[in-house]
Design a protein around this motif. Structure first.
Motif, PDB file in Angstrom:
ATOM      1  N   GLU A  99     -17.079 -27.092 -15.609  1.00 12.41           N
ATOM      2  CA  GLU A  99     -17.809 -27.961 -14.691  1.00 12.41           C
ATOM      3  C   GLU A  99     -17.631 -29.429 -15.059  1.00 12.41           C
ATOM      4  O   GLU A  99     -17.608 -30.292 -14.198  1.00 12.41           O
ATOM      5  CB  GLU A  99     -19.295 -27.592 -14.710  1.00 12.41           C
ATOM      6  N   THR A 158     -28.455 -29.956  -5.087  1.00 10.77           N
ATOM      7  CA  THR A 158     -27.916 -28.912  -4.225  1.00 10.77           C
ATOM      8  C   THR A 158     -27.413 -29.543  -2.928  1.00 10.77           C
ATOM      9  O   THR A 158     -27.770 -30.681  -2.601  1.00 10.77           O
ATOM     10  CB  THR A 158     -28.988 -27.857  -3.882  1.00 10.77           C
ATOM     11  N   PRO A 159     -26.587 -28.824  -2.148  1.00  9.84           N
ATOM     12  CA  PRO A 159     -26.132 -29.380  -0.871  1.00  9.84           C
ATOM     13  C   PRO A 159     -27.291 -29.701   0.064  1.00  9.84           C
ATOM     14  O   PRO A 159     -27.165 -30.572   0.931  1.00  9.84           O
ATOM     15  CB  PRO A 159     -25.252 -28.258  -0.299  1.00  9.84           C
ATOM     16  N   TYR A 162     -30.161 -33.777  -2.175  1.00 10.24           N
ATOM     17  CA  TYR A 162     -29.491 -34.706  -3.075  1.00 10.24           C
ATOM     18  C   TYR A 162     -30.530 -35.480  -3.872  1.00 10.24           C
ATOM     19  O   TYR A 162     -31.714 -35.465  -3.572  1.00 10.24           O
ATOM     20  CB  TYR A 162     -28.559 -35.644  -2.308  1.00 10.24           C
ATOM     21  N   GLY A 176     -18.562 -32.740 -11.030  1.00 11.28           N
ATOM     22  CA  GLY A 176     -18.204 -32.360  -9.674  1.00 11.28           C
ATOM     23  C   GLY A 176     -19.060 -32.980  -8.591  1.00 11.28           C
ATOM     24  O   GLY A 176     -18.737 -32.863  -7.397  1.00 11.28           O
ATOM     25  N   LEU A 177     -20.143 -33.657  -8.942  1.00 11.92           N
ATOM     26  CA  LEU A 177     -21.010 -34.263  -7.934  1.00 11.92           C
ATOM     27  C   LEU A 177     -20.335 -35.471  -7.290  1.00 11.92           C
ATOM     28  O   LEU A 177     -19.563 -36.185  -7.923  1.00 11.92           O
ATOM     29  CB  LEU A 177     -22.328 -34.706  -8.565  1.00 11.92           C
ATOM     30  N   ARG A 178     -20.630 -35.685  -6.022  1.00 10.09           N
ATOM     31  CA  ARG A 178     -20.210 -36.909  -5.348  1.00 10.09           C
ATOM     32  C   ARG A 178     -21.251 -37.983  -5.643  1.00 10.09           C
ATOM     33  O   ARG A 178     -22.444 -37.740  -5.541  1.00 10.09           O
ATOM     34  CB  ARG A 178     -20.071 -36.677  -3.842  1.00 10.09           C
ATOM     35  N   MET A 206     -24.730 -36.089  -4.695  1.00  8.98           N
ATOM     36  CA  MET A 206     -24.651 -35.073  -3.658  1.00  8.98           C
ATOM     37  C   MET A 206     -23.710 -33.969  -4.092  1.00  8.98           C
ATOM     38  O   MET A 206     -22.741 -34.220  -4.813  1.00  8.98           O
ATOM     39  CB  MET A 206     -24.161 -35.695  -2.347  1.00  8.98           C
ATOM     40  N   GLY A 207     -24.005 -32.734  -3.675  1.00  9.28           N
ATOM     41  CA  GLY A 207     -23.172 -31.592  -4.036  1.00  9.28           C
ATOM     42  C   GLY A 207     -23.971 -30.557  -4.784  1.00  9.28           C
ATOM     43  O   GLY A 207     -25.152 -30.322  -4.480  1.00  9.28           O
ATOM     44  N   SER A 208     -23.366 -29.917  -5.779  1.00  5.27           N
ATOM     45  CA  SER A 208     -24.045 -28.894  -6.583  1.00  5.27           C
ATOM     46  C   SER A 208     -23.869 -29.229  -8.058  1.00  5.27           C
ATOM     47  O   SER A 208     -22.736 -29.382  -8.536  1.00  5.27           O
ATOM     48  CB  SER A 208     -23.455 -27.505  -6.308  1.00  5.27           C
TER      49      SER A 208
END
Length: 251
Positions: A99, A158-159, A162, A176-178, A206-208
């Motif tokens: 990750e 989580t999607p 945020y 991996g997050l934006r 944002m993201g997971s």
């Protein structure tokens, strides 16, 4: 001799990495598993342990000189037990896997030598050049010890949900997050802040994954001075990031 101090005995464990207490890291070295630690953070050791300055290659040294982000490390190797601490900050051990972890270098205490680190640029909607502009991307498999001023808070991203964090309180987040850095404003002008609330720049995730924040705020980035003039005061110097560049390795 008697004293309450004798209650603070060495914690006996077979673990390679463990906490002696909330503010001290204990690492057992077996002769084949070097540890990289922040220079000057060794407070005690037992056994046959050596400490050498860790060489920074040309690319890392170049990135450090131009971004201010990087790690001053020493390599600890041998057989024995080493104790690390820094300004009585709280210490947290994390396992890094596929990750990945993005972290401000100021909060790194130690890590396995198997881990790789490189400077990356964080996306900025307004080209902000203050704290949070450049971070370290930690990749590979191994353990890392992070430091916080006080007990931290880990927020799940989580999607559907945020998370926004103060740029002065964020410690680390899932690679991996934006990420987008933005001003705390109620208008499109970054020079206009929300009255006298004291809030400045924030990072939006944002993201997971997760974001880790500490109960302490540093001074910049709202007073970051890069270059000169009003633009520099508000973190909009020439070294600011450009949109759509999150995750870019600095070069």
């Amino acid at each position: 001799m008697q004293s309450p101090l004798f209650a603070y005995n060495e914690q006996q464990t077979q673990d390679h990495w463990s906490l002696q207490n909330k503010q001290m890291l204990r690492v057992a070295l077996g002769g084949h598993d070097d540890v990289l630690a922040r220079k000057g953070t060794m407070v005690a050791y037992q056994g046959l342990v050596e400490f050498d300055a860790e060489y920074q290659g040309g690319q890392r040294a170049h990135a450090r000189a131009h971004t201010g982000e990087g790690l001053d490390l020493m390599r600890c190797h041998g057989q024995g037990t080493v104790y690390f601490a820094n300004l009585a900050q709280y210490i947290h051990v994390m396992d890094v896997d596929h990750e990945g972890l993005t972290v401000d270098s100021s909060y790194v205490l130690a890590m396995d030598s198997s881990l790789h680190h490189e400077v990356i640029a964080v996306d900025s909607l307004y080209g902000i050049s203050g704290s949070g502009k450049y971070q370290l991307n930690i990749s590979g498999r191994g353990r890392i010890a992070l430091m916080t001023s006080g007990a931290p808070l880990l927020l799940r991203v989580t999607p559907e949900q945020y998370v926004n964090c103060d740029a002065d309180a964020i410690v680390a987040w899932s690679t991996g997050l934006r990420v987008q850095m933005q001003a705390q404003t109620h208008s499109s002008g970054v020079f206009r802040r929300r009255g006298n609330t004291g809030e400045g720049w924030e990072l939006s995730f944002m993201g997971s994954g997760f974001a880790l924040v500490q109960p302490s705020e540093l001074l910049p980035p709202q007073h970051a001075a890069l270059g000169s003039g009003l633009a520099a005061q508000y973190g909009m110097g020439q070294q600011g990031a450009h949109g759509q560049n999150q995750g870019n390795v600095w070069s």
